[in-house]
Design a protein around this motif. Structure first.
Motif, PDB file in Angstrom:
ATOM      1  N   LYS A   1      -0.552 109.995  94.428  1.00 23.90           N
ATOM      2  CA  LYS A   1      -1.519 109.156  95.139  1.00 23.90           C
ATOM      3  C   LYS A   1      -2.388 109.997  96.072  1.00 23.90           C
ATOM      4  CE  LYS A   1       0.897 104.737  95.414  1.00 23.90           C
ATOM      5  NZ  LYS A   1       1.527 103.789  96.352  1.00 23.90           N
ATOM      6  N   ASN A   2      -1.779 110.942  96.752  1.00 25.05           N
ATOM      7  CA  ASN A   2      -2.541 111.808  97.658  1.00 25.05           C
ATOM      8  C   ASN A   2      -3.544 112.667  96.906  1.00 25.05           C
ATOM      9  OD1 ASN A   2      -1.339 110.858  99.991  1.00 25.05           O
ATOM     10  ND2 ASN A   2       0.274 112.406  99.956  1.00 25.05           N
ATOM     11  N   ARG A   3      -3.179 113.151  95.728  1.00 27.35           N
ATOM     12  CA  ARG A   3      -4.121 113.924  94.914  1.00 27.35           C
ATOM     13  C   ARG A   3      -5.288 113.050  94.473  1.00 27.35           C
ATOM     14  NH1 ARG A   3      -1.120 116.054  90.274  1.00 27.35           N
ATOM     15  NH2 ARG A   3      -3.108 116.955  89.681  1.00 27.35           N
ATOM     16  N   CYS A   4      -5.001 111.787  94.104  1.00 28.04           N
ATOM     17  CA  CYS A   4      -6.067 110.849  93.730  1.00 28.04           C
ATOM     18  C   CYS A   4      -6.969 110.565  94.936  1.00 28.04           C
ATOM     19  CB  CYS A   4      -5.472 109.541  93.211  1.00 28.04           C
ATOM     20  SG  CYS A   4      -4.665 109.683  91.603  1.00 28.04           S
ATOM     21  N   LEU A   5      -6.362 110.403  96.099  1.00 32.38           N
ATOM     22  CA  LEU A   5      -7.123 110.156  97.325  1.00 32.38           C
ATOM     23  C   LEU A   5      -8.027 111.336  97.652  1.00 32.38           C
ATOM     24  CD1 LEU A   5      -7.389 108.027  99.572  1.00 32.38           C
ATOM     25  CD2 LEU A   5      -5.571 109.217 100.783  1.00 32.38           C
ATOM     26  N   ASP A   6      -7.529 112.539  97.478  1.00 27.40           N
ATOM     27  CA  ASP A   6      -8.319 113.751  97.725  1.00 27.40           C
ATOM     28  C   ASP A   6      -9.545 113.830  96.807  1.00 27.40           C
ATOM     29  OD1 ASP A   6      -6.580 114.532  99.702  1.00 27.40           O
ATOM     30  OD2 ASP A   6      -5.468 115.932  98.420  1.00 27.40           O
ATOM     31  N   GLN A   7      -9.435 113.262  95.607  1.00 30.56           N
ATOM     32  CA  GLN A   7     -10.546 113.293  94.650  1.00 30.56           C
ATOM     33  C   GLN A   7     -11.519 112.121  94.839  1.00 30.56           C
ATOM     34  OE1 GLN A   7     -11.242 115.863  92.734  1.00 30.56           O
ATOM     35  NE2 GLN A   7      -9.441 116.778  93.694  1.00 30.56           N
ATOM     36  N   GLY A   8     -11.239 111.262  95.815  1.00 27.05           N
ATOM     37  CA  GLY A   8     -12.137 110.134  96.061  1.00 27.05           C
ATOM     38  C   GLY A   8     -11.944 108.981  95.099  1.00 27.05           C
ATOM     39  N   ASN A   9     -10.739 108.836  94.558  1.00 29.58           N
ATOM     40  CA  ASN A   9     -10.438 107.731  93.655  1.00 29.58           C
ATOM     41  C   ASN A   9     -10.656 106.408  94.396  1.00 29.58           C
ATOM     42  OD1 ASN A   9      -8.672 105.583  92.567  1.00 29.58           O
ATOM     43  ND2 ASN A   9      -8.071 107.140  91.095  1.00 29.58           N
ATOM     44  N   PRO A  10     -11.528 105.532  93.862  1.00 31.14           N
ATOM     45  CA  PRO A  10     -11.839 104.282  94.568  1.00 31.14           C
ATOM     46  C   PRO A  10     -10.628 103.397  94.859  1.00 31.14           C
ATOM     47  CG  PRO A  10     -13.393 104.638  92.783  1.00 31.14           C
ATOM     48  CD  PRO A  10     -12.329 105.686  92.638  1.00 31.14           C
ATOM     49  N   THR A  11      -9.691 103.297  93.909  1.00 30.45           N
ATOM     50  CA  THR A  11      -8.531 102.435  94.148  1.00 30.45           C
ATOM     51  C   THR A  11      -7.566 103.076  95.148  1.00 30.45           C
ATOM     52  OG1 THR A  11      -7.395 103.288  92.175  1.00 30.45           O
ATOM     53  CG2 THR A  11      -8.674 101.263  91.930  1.00 30.45           C
ATOM     54  N   ALA A  12      -7.447 104.393  95.134  1.00 31.64           N
ATOM     55  CA  ALA A  12      -6.610 105.078  96.117  1.00 31.64           C
ATOM     56  C   ALA A  12      -7.199 104.900  97.517  1.00 31.64           C
ATOM     57  CB  ALA A  12      -6.472 106.553  95.775  1.00 31.64           C
ATOM     58  N   LEU A  13      -8.529 105.020  97.615  1.00 33.25           N
ATOM     59  CA  LEU A  13      -9.192 104.797  98.901  1.00 33.25           C
ATOM     60  C   LEU A  13      -8.956 103.372  99.393  1.00 33.25           C
ATOM     61  CD1 LEU A  13     -12.627 106.576  98.310  1.00 33.25           C
ATOM     62  CD2 LEU A  13     -10.924 107.188 100.042  1.00 33.25           C
ATOM     63  N   PHE A  14      -9.099 102.395  98.489  1.00 33.84           N
ATOM     64  CA  PHE A  14      -8.891 101.005  98.878  1.00 33.84           C
ATOM     65  C   PHE A  14      -7.462 100.780  99.369  1.00 33.84           C
ATOM     66  CE2 PHE A  14      -7.249  96.806  97.704  1.00 33.84           C
ATOM     67  CZ  PHE A  14      -7.926  96.057  98.652  1.00 33.84           C
TER      68      PHE A  14
END
Length: 167
Positions: A69-82
């Motif tokens: 999840k943190n790797r997805c957040l680092d890439q600006g993943n919209p659902t991870a950000l939400f």
């Protein structure tokens, strides 16, 4: 005879994203299919596209899931950000920070974040006009809320079959 690895890489990426959207276990399984599938799951493009909203996570692998999840957040993943913004807003009571992150997720393309930011804006505008002070902790000044009303009008017809909110 053609094989799975002979498919174009962008098509394989779409397949891997679709498979991985349902559960973390499916993500692990698709990584085991081939070296190329495993490599695709490590790319920034995959981490940005995978949908974390409906993914089921095994409790016994929480550390691995958190790192993913943190790797997805680092890439600006919209659902991870939400998910991160909603957690900050609702779980930790950091309404200003959570709202900012949810708005960023909305602008990145998360329809759930677009809905939530729209509802927050409507609540803020209504409470400011009524002077209720119920939603003051959102720290959303009237001029900012009115500016976001353009975003509301932009997203409204696309996602709901209701008339746009009155000005």
């Amino acid at each position: 005879m053609a094989s799975f690895s002979d498919l174009p890489k962008d098509l394989i990426t779409k397949i891997v994203v679709k498979v991985a959207n349902t559960s973390f276990a499916d993500l692990v399984r698709v990584k085991a299919v081939s070296r190329s599938c495993n490599e695709i799951t490590q790319t920034n493009g995959f981490l940005k596209k995978v949908n974390l909203l409906f993914m089921h996570y095994p409790w016994e692998h929480r550390d691995v899931v958190s790192e993913f999840k943190n790797r997805c957040l680092d890439q600006g993943n919209p659902t991870a950000l939400f998910l991160f913004g909603a957690s900050e807003f609702f779980e930790f009571g950091k309404t200003g920070e959570g709202y900012t992150i949810i708005l960023k997720a909305a602008k990145a393309g998360s329809s759930m974040a677009q809905y939530c930011s729209t509802m927050f804006d409507l609540l803020a505008i209504a409470n400011i006009k009524k002077n209720n002070h119920i939603f003051d902790e959102l720290s959303l000044p009237l001029d900012v809320a009115i500016k976001h009303q353009k975003d509301i009008e932009m997203w409204w017809p696309k996602h709901w079959a209701y008339p746009a909110p009155p000005r």
